[in-house]
Design an enzyme around this catalytic site. Structure first.
Site, PDB file in Angstrom:
ATOM      1  N   LYS A   1       0.839  -1.209   0.000  1.00 19.83           N
ATOM      2  CA  LYS A   1       0.000   0.000   0.000  1.00 19.83           C
ATOM      3  C   LYS A   1       0.874   1.260   0.000  1.00 19.83           C
ATOM      4  O   LYS A   1       2.054   1.199   0.363  1.00 19.83           O
ATOM      5  CB  LYS A   1      -0.918  -0.008   1.220  1.00 19.83           C
ATOM      6  CG  LYS A   1      -0.190   0.079   2.552  1.00 19.83           C
ATOM      7  CD  LYS A   1      -1.136  -0.086   3.736  1.00 19.83           C
ATOM      8  CE  LYS A   1      -0.366   0.008   5.042  1.00 19.83           C
ATOM      9  NZ  LYS A   1      -1.195  -0.377   6.211  1.00 19.83           N
TER      10      LYS A   1
ATOM     11  N   TYR B   1      17.627  30.354   3.724  1.00 18.45           N
ATOM     12  CA  TYR B   1      16.573  31.192   4.319  1.00 18.45           C
ATOM     13  C   TYR B   1      16.912  31.555   5.751  1.00 18.45           C
ATOM     14  O   TYR B   1      17.263  30.692   6.555  1.00 18.45           O
ATOM     15  CB  TYR B   1      15.234  30.449   4.304  1.00 18.45           C
ATOM     16  CG  TYR B   1      14.610  30.373   2.944  1.00 18.45           C
ATOM     17  CD1 TYR B   1      14.181  31.516   2.285  1.00 18.45           C
ATOM     18  CD2 TYR B   1      14.437  29.138   2.316  1.00 18.45           C
ATOM     19  CE1 TYR B   1      13.607  31.447   1.026  1.00 18.45           C
ATOM     20  CE2 TYR B   1      13.858  29.056   1.063  1.00 18.45           C
ATOM     21  CZ  TYR B   1      13.440  30.216   0.424  1.00 18.45           C
ATOM     22  OH  TYR B   1      12.872  30.143  -0.815  1.00 18.45           O
TER      23      TYR B   1
END
Ligand SMILES: *Cc1c(COP(=O)(O)O)cnc(C)c1O
Length: 340
Positions: free
Chosen positions: A33, A249
């Site tokens: 899955k 940043y």
């Protein structure tokens, strides 16, 4: 370009270990899955098939369709479009209402809630479920449950297995009454397989252990599992920083002296965690300099390619989560290559 390497030998090693625990490989249903826990649905399905696994577990009908040619049976945990029915598909049914909506001859596994209280039929509704199965002419292929505490230190797994045992007895009694063949029973996930000494169901649904991990506390194990996945980042650019110059940043990292740093092509957009520049962050031994950006991060040196995930559990734990969480979110667009 970044890439994910999938180790065939590590995967086969883990499957062999589980097969040994279970007695044979036919008792392993490989859980594929969510893009095979982020590893890549198709390559992992092909490897499982090459090992001789006959049964897979997926979440959706779309996933089942993509791997249908590789397995004898595909169990679909959350079949939202139950009209598409391949002879090899088995739909998990979690409630009575669904039973009355399925087309005749649909092959189903009934999921029984034995204590997790997430989904599944209440054991007290088994009688009604059997009446509906007969009335709707559905094919009862299996009966399953899921354990809530298989990877937790304590006795909870054992009261739940006791409940499961009585559910199975009731199922067998009802099968007798309705002259139905015995369905396939399955309950264990990876942790339960590793933990239980007497697992007598028909098969187990093994996910995380096949990929090389478990999240059980220290008193369990050790288990000789090998991580299947390695994530490699490729260099975008190298630059020379002068002492005191800052990276990224907010400029959270300042070079303590003149240094060469490189930017690599993986960021939090690819499923890495967003490291905010506080404290220290290592990716498989590589120290991240400054914040992790959406598509990149910086590290010291000028290597063309660096391996940044070798042990997903180590990084996940450093960020307060588990291996499943990190792996499953890896960008499906990163190329996957199978290596020996
Ligand atoms: C995901 C899942 C599994 C596999 O669990 P692991 O801990 O990864 O082995 C088994 N059964 C069900 C119902 C699941 O949803």
């Amino acid at each position: 370009m970044a890439k994910i390497a999938l180790s065939r030998s590590a995967f086969f090693h883990n499957l062999s270990l589980l097969a040994q625990k279970l007695g044979n490989k036919e008792r392993i249903a490989v859980v594929l899955k969510d893009n095979a826990y982020g590893h890549g649905l198709i390559p992992m399905a092909e490897l499982a098939n090459a090992f001789g696994i006959i049964r897979a577990v997926v979440r959706t009908v779309e996933e089942a369709e993509a791997v249908a040619h590789l397995f004898d049976e595909i169990l679909i945990l959350n079949p939202r479009t139950p009209s598409s029915v391949d002879a090899r598909f088995t739909l998990v049914v979690n409630d009575l209402d669904t039973l009355s909506t399925l087309p005749p001859h649909t092959r189903v596994d009934l999921k029984i809630d034995t204590g997790m209280h997430r989904n599944g039929l209440h054991a007290a509704d088994l009688k009604k479920a059997f009446s509906l199965l007969i009335q709707q002419r559905l094919q009862l292929n299996g009966v399953m449950t899921h354990f809530r505490s298989a990877d937790i230190l304590g006795s909870e797994l054992f009261w739940q297995t006791a409940r499961w045992k009585s559910v199975k007895q009731e199922v067998l009694r009802l099968c007798g009454i309705h002259a139905l063949p015995k369905p396939l029973f399955h309950s264990a996930n990876s942790a339960a397989v590793l933990r239980l000494n007497h697992y007598d169901d028909d098969y187990a649904r093994c996910g995380i252990a096949t990929y090389g991990y478990h999240e059980m506390p220290k008193p369990f194990g050790p288990y000789d599992l090998k991580p299947v996945l390695k994530l490699y980042a490729q260099k975008i650019t190298t630059l020379s920083l002068k002492k005191g110059e800052r990276i990224g940043y907010g400029g959270t990292f300042a070079a303590p002296l003149d240094m060469r740093v490189s930017t690599y092509d993986i960021g939090y957009g690819d499923g890495l965690f967003r490291y905010d520049g506080e404290g220290e962050c290592f990716l498989n031994g590589h120290k991240v300099l400054g914040k992790i950006s959406m598509d990149s991060f910086s590290a010291e040196g000028d290597a063309e390619e660096i391996c940044i995930i070798g042990d997903a559990k180590e990084i996940a734990h450093a960020f307060g989560t588990i291996s499943y969480d990190l792996l499953v979110k890896l960008n499906p667009l990163i190329p996957r290559v199978v290596v020996p």
